[in-house]
Design a protein around this motif. Sequence first.
Motif, PDB file in Angstrom:
ATOM      1  N   GLN A   5       0.832  -1.205   0.000  1.00  0.00           N
ATOM      2  CA  GLN A   5       0.000   0.000   0.000  1.00  0.00           C
ATOM      3  C   GLN A   5       0.864   1.251   0.000  1.00  0.00           C
ATOM      4  O   GLN A   5       0.585   2.210  -0.714  1.00  0.00           O
ATOM      5  CB  GLN A   5      -0.924   0.001   1.222  1.00  0.00           C
ATOM      6  CG  GLN A   5      -2.070  -0.993   1.080  1.00  0.00           C
ATOM      7  CD  GLN A   5      -2.886  -1.114   2.340  1.00  0.00           C
ATOM      8  OE1 GLN A   5      -2.347  -0.975   3.432  1.00  0.00           O
ATOM      9  NE2 GLN A   5      -4.167  -1.376   2.197  1.00  0.00           N
ATOM     10  N   SER A   6       1.959   1.230   0.789  1.00  0.00           N
ATOM     11  CA  SER A   6       2.805   2.416   0.836  1.00  0.00           C
ATOM     12  C   SER A   6       3.504   2.645  -0.501  1.00  0.00           C
ATOM     13  O   SER A   6       3.834   3.760  -0.854  1.00  0.00           O
ATOM     14  CB  SER A   6       3.831   2.299   1.962  1.00  0.00           C
ATOM     15  OG  SER A   6       4.843   1.384   1.617  1.00  0.00           O
ATOM     16  N   MET A   7       3.695   1.556  -1.271  1.00  0.00           N
ATOM     17  CA  MET A   7       4.315   1.673  -2.596  1.00  0.00           C
ATOM     18  C   MET A   7       3.300   2.126  -3.639  1.00  0.00           C
ATOM     19  O   MET A   7       3.632   2.242  -4.809  1.00  0.00           O
ATOM     20  CB  MET A   7       4.871   0.321  -3.053  1.00  0.00           C
ATOM     21  CG  MET A   7       5.921  -0.282  -2.170  1.00  0.00           C
ATOM     22  SD  MET A   7       7.461   0.573  -2.346  1.00  0.00           S
ATOM     23  CE  MET A   7       7.859   0.829  -0.659  1.00  0.00           C
ATOM     24  N   GLY A   8       2.043   2.245  -3.241  1.00  0.00           N
ATOM     25  CA  GLY A   8       1.041   2.751  -4.186  1.00  0.00           C
ATOM     26  C   GLY A   8       0.027   1.723  -4.656  1.00  0.00           C
ATOM     27  O   GLY A   8      -0.697   1.986  -5.601  1.00  0.00           O
ATOM     28  N   ALA A   9      -0.016   0.534  -3.991  1.00  0.00           N
ATOM     29  CA  ALA A   9      -1.037  -0.440  -4.374  1.00  0.00           C
ATOM     30  C   ALA A   9      -2.399   0.105  -3.985  1.00  0.00           C
ATOM     31  O   ALA A   9      -2.602   0.542  -2.861  1.00  0.00           O
ATOM     32  CB  ALA A   9      -0.786  -1.770  -3.670  1.00  0.00           C
ATOM     33  N   LYS A  10      -3.327   0.099  -4.948  1.00  0.00           N
ATOM     34  CA  LYS A  10      -4.674   0.575  -4.658  1.00  0.00           C
ATOM     35  C   LYS A  10      -5.498  -0.563  -4.073  1.00  0.00           C
ATOM     36  O   LYS A  10      -5.094  -1.723  -4.103  1.00  0.00           O
ATOM     37  CB  LYS A  10      -5.327   1.067  -5.958  1.00  0.00           C
ATOM     38  CG  LYS A  10      -4.665   2.321  -6.471  1.00  0.00           C
ATOM     39  CD  LYS A  10      -5.331   2.787  -7.739  1.00  0.00           C
ATOM     40  CE  LYS A  10      -4.520   3.914  -8.333  1.00  0.00           C
ATOM     41  NZ  LYS A  10      -4.930   4.223  -9.687  1.00  0.00           N
ATOM     42  N   THR A  11      -6.692  -0.204  -3.592  1.00  0.00           N
ATOM     43  CA  THR A  11      -7.608  -1.200  -3.039  1.00  0.00           C
ATOM     44  C   THR A  11      -7.799  -2.362  -4.017  1.00  0.00           C
ATOM     45  O   THR A  11      -7.711  -3.529  -3.642  1.00  0.00           O
ATOM     46  CB  THR A  11      -8.970  -0.535  -2.773  1.00  0.00           C
ATOM     47  OG1 THR A  11      -8.732   0.720  -2.169  1.00  0.00           O
ATOM     48  CG2 THR A  11      -9.818  -1.371  -1.875  1.00  0.00           C
TER      49      THR A  11
ATOM     50  N   ARG B 257      -8.831   6.969  -0.675  1.00  0.00           N
ATOM     51  CA  ARG B 257      -7.773   5.961  -0.521  1.00  0.00           C
ATOM     52  C   ARG B 257      -6.960   5.756  -1.795  1.00  0.00           C
ATOM     53  O   ARG B 257      -5.730   5.733  -1.765  1.00  0.00           O
ATOM     54  CB  ARG B 257      -8.415   4.594  -0.195  1.00  0.00           C
ATOM     55  CG  ARG B 257      -8.759   4.359   1.232  1.00  0.00           C
ATOM     56  CD  ARG B 257      -9.404   2.982   1.335  1.00  0.00           C
ATOM     57  NE  ARG B 257      -8.410   1.922   1.328  1.00  0.00           N
ATOM     58  CZ  ARG B 257      -7.902   1.388   2.418  1.00  0.00           C
ATOM     59  NH1 ARG B 257      -8.292   1.792   3.603  1.00  0.00           N
ATOM     60  NH2 ARG B 257      -7.007   0.422   2.329  1.00  0.00           N
ATOM     61  N   ASP B 258      -7.675   5.568  -2.892  1.00  0.00           N
ATOM     62  CA  ASP B 258      -6.977   5.197  -4.124  1.00  0.00           C
ATOM     63  C   ASP B 258      -6.176   6.360  -4.701  1.00  0.00           C
ATOM     64  O   ASP B 258      -5.102   6.171  -5.259  1.00  0.00           O
ATOM     65  CB  ASP B 258      -7.973   4.648  -5.147  1.00  0.00           C
ATOM     66  CG  ASP B 258      -8.359   3.208  -4.829  1.00  0.00           C
ATOM     67  OD1 ASP B 258      -7.724   2.624  -3.915  1.00  0.00           O
ATOM     68  OD2 ASP B 258      -9.270   2.675  -5.480  1.00  0.00           O
TER      69      ASP B 258
ATOM     70  N   ALA C 229      -3.099   6.535  -2.719  1.00  0.00           N
ATOM     71  CA  ALA C 229      -2.191   5.477  -3.163  1.00  0.00           C
ATOM     72  C   ALA C 229      -1.455   5.908  -4.421  1.00  0.00           C
ATOM     73  O   ALA C 229      -0.256   5.683  -4.574  1.00  0.00           O
ATOM     74  CB  ALA C 229      -2.979   4.188  -3.426  1.00  0.00           C
ATOM     75  N   GLU C 230      -2.175   6.573  -5.312  1.00  0.00           N
ATOM     76  CA  GLU C 230      -1.570   7.060  -6.552  1.00  0.00           C
ATOM     77  C   GLU C 230      -0.477   8.098  -6.261  1.00  0.00           C
ATOM     78  O   GLU C 230       0.592   8.063  -6.865  1.00  0.00           O
ATOM     79  CB  GLU C 230      -2.678   7.705  -7.390  1.00  0.00           C
ATOM     80  CG  GLU C 230      -2.668   7.318  -8.841  1.00  0.00           C
ATOM     81  CD  GLU C 230      -3.975   7.732  -9.488  1.00  0.00           C
ATOM     82  OE1 GLU C 230      -4.023   8.871  -9.992  1.00  0.00           O
ATOM     83  OE2 GLU C 230      -4.945   6.947  -9.463  1.00  0.00           O
TER      84      GLU C 230
ATOM     85  N   ARG D 175       1.222   8.401  -3.457  1.00  0.00           N
ATOM     86  CA  ARG D 175       2.373   7.697  -2.857  1.00  0.00           C
ATOM     87  C   ARG D 175       3.196   7.031  -3.947  1.00  0.00           C
ATOM     88  O   ARG D 175       4.426   7.049  -3.925  1.00  0.00           O
ATOM     89  CB  ARG D 175       1.891   6.612  -1.885  1.00  0.00           C
ATOM     90  CG  ARG D 175       1.281   7.147  -0.620  1.00  0.00           C
ATOM     91  CD  ARG D 175       1.184   6.065   0.433  1.00  0.00           C
ATOM     92  NE  ARG D 175       0.296   4.974   0.086  1.00  0.00           N
ATOM     93  CZ  ARG D 175      -0.997   4.945   0.390  1.00  0.00           C
ATOM     94  NH1 ARG D 175      -1.558   5.945   1.054  1.00  0.00           N
ATOM     95  NH2 ARG D 175      -1.735   3.910   0.051  1.00  0.00           N
ATOM     96  N   ASN D 176       2.488   6.439  -4.908  1.00  0.00           N
ATOM     97  CA  ASN D 176       3.168   5.724  -5.983  1.00  0.00           C
ATOM     98  C   ASN D 176       4.006   6.669  -6.849  1.00  0.00           C
ATOM     99  O   ASN D 176       5.135   6.359  -7.209  1.00  0.00           O
ATOM    100  CB  ASN D 176       2.123   4.993  -6.830  1.00  0.00           C
ATOM    101  CG  ASN D 176       2.756   4.114  -7.891  1.00  0.00           C
ATOM    102  OD1 ASN D 176       2.718   4.430  -9.068  1.00  0.00           O
ATOM    103  ND2 ASN D 176       3.355   3.025  -7.449  1.00  0.00           N
TER     104      ASN D 176
END
Lengths: 410, 245
Positions: free
Chosen positions: A322-328, B76-77, B80-81, B83-84
Amino acid sequence: MNLSASLRIALRSLRVNKLRSALTMLGIIIGVGAVIAMVAIGAGATARIQSEIASIGSNVIIVLSGSMNRGGVHLGTGAASTLTENDAEAIAAECPSVQAAAPAVRGAGLVVYGNSNWSTSIQGTTPAYLDIREIAIAQGRAFTSHDVDSAAKVAWLGKTVADKLFGGADPVGQVVRIRQVPITVAGVLAAKGQTPTGQDQDDVVLLPISSAKRKVLGVNLANANAVQSIMVQARGPEIMKQAEEETAALLRQRHRLAAGADDDFNIRNMEEVFSAQETSARVMSILLAAIASVSLIVGGIGIMNIMLVSVTERTREIGLRQSMGAKTGDILTQFLVEATTLSVLGGVIGIVLGFAASALVSYLAGWSTRLGPWPVLMAFAFSVIVGVSFGYYPARKAAYLDPIDALRFE
Amino acid sequence: MATIELENVVKRYCMGDVTVTALRGVSLGIAQGEFTAIMGASGSGKSTLMNILGCLDRPSSGIYRLDGERVGELDRDRLAEIRNQKIGFVFQSFNLLARTSALENVELPMLYAGVPAEERRRRAAAALQAVGLAGREHHYPNQLSGGQQQRVAIARSLVNRPRIIMADEPTGALDSATSIEVMAIFQKLNREQGITLVLVTHEPDIAAYADRVLHFRDGRIVQDERVAAPRVAARELSGREEAAA
């Protein structure tokens, strides 16, 4: 993230816990294997019944000489010999849906050869009977209309009768005594096996109808032309009903029955009789498959259980992703693919084992089994559904973990 | 314009019926290319601030702008984007995936960015080379020393070319010699690529490599210190080599 990457991750994590993955799959393997084996055995039983029905002859209707109404008293089937040989000829000639018709008289009697004897059923008929019933002649000569015309003293023995009287010896050309009458054996019929009701179809002696009536069984004094039954063959399975109606109409007309009067004959469609049996076999196989699918559900619960354990064990990994950017959706897909891989792999192994089990059953118990592509596809689809539906809750749980809690999880 | 802007950020946690306030109104600006260390005792709120800066958590109140975007309102998503795309993380315990080669560990962020397989491989190999681990691509974490593992983690944090790297006690599990090596890499990334670095530590020695040190206590910044002459890890390393020779 694409599906092939998800699949690689799933396979890697399943490889890490080989024993655990194998045990988890076992539930699905047993479930799918059981469904496949049960369906194969059930379909085999249905097929066996169908082949027995076919052994009676295809598209066969039996007309029995029928009930009589005498002074208000209904007499049962066969009480009067209302059918005649001419009726049979007329049905064959005049009904367009009818392929052939054969009259038959029947009786029982003792057959003697040398010092052996055997009580059997004696049947007088015409050559058309052999065609309708699809009976082949294994040994000896063919049954011809000439035999009927000349009332030849010849007989064709069923396999059982031939074995009982002659053992291994060749019966063709020998003279046997049927109800004391010497008759020459012209041939032996090919074995037919049992009827669906368990009667031995080979325990019979076949004679020309003329010889049977005049020389062996005796002539009906009221009507020398009378027969007990007529076997009618329709031209195809789809026009059975039509053939039945045409036969009934013709017989009513020939017997001069007034409109509203009862039929003096009975028509039996053999397929109707045995379809009930077929239905019961099918119900049985559905029942067995239902029981087997319960174990598939149990297998699914096993997958859910292990996936929940796996999600807990890999909480930190989930947090990291998740911290690397994995979405739900990425996490959801990863765990769903993992659960589905388990169930699909289990399903494939189960299908193979189910095949093996049904082969073993037909080898050991002698039951016929049959497996088409549909049950296999269904079992496969079912294992996919089990994987997705039982994997969804754990995968969702993983996908909605709080990244901070997940990263800190010890 | 500051790349990171905090305005009166408050963070409260509900733990049963007790509400714990971890941040009590933090206002802060960090410019692009700055190397900032956050210091404080445990429980001072520095990790909470780090989580908010890293878009792992949202403030209870106040405003956090990252490159002008208000992060507090994103779902959330979208977080996440961000962070990515914008942030790389380095953790105290490395957080590498076990039974996964160094190369594949580094590929991980690109997997979620939708980078094609071939480019992933190439960029991961380049990132490993940049942290001095060329030739170790196919080693597993348990075949690498602590310092090497942390360098794999650094390679992973920068492979998506983020603007910011958040390092949470990156030297906490390393001995002092290895710590200097890791700090040398951070300083190099900061100087040569202009990556904004936020480093959480409780060791003053490590904070001394930063340009700016924020001291935290009880959820507040108590001191914002510009370091006039930061330590230079690369020089210390070469000095040590000379001494060894």
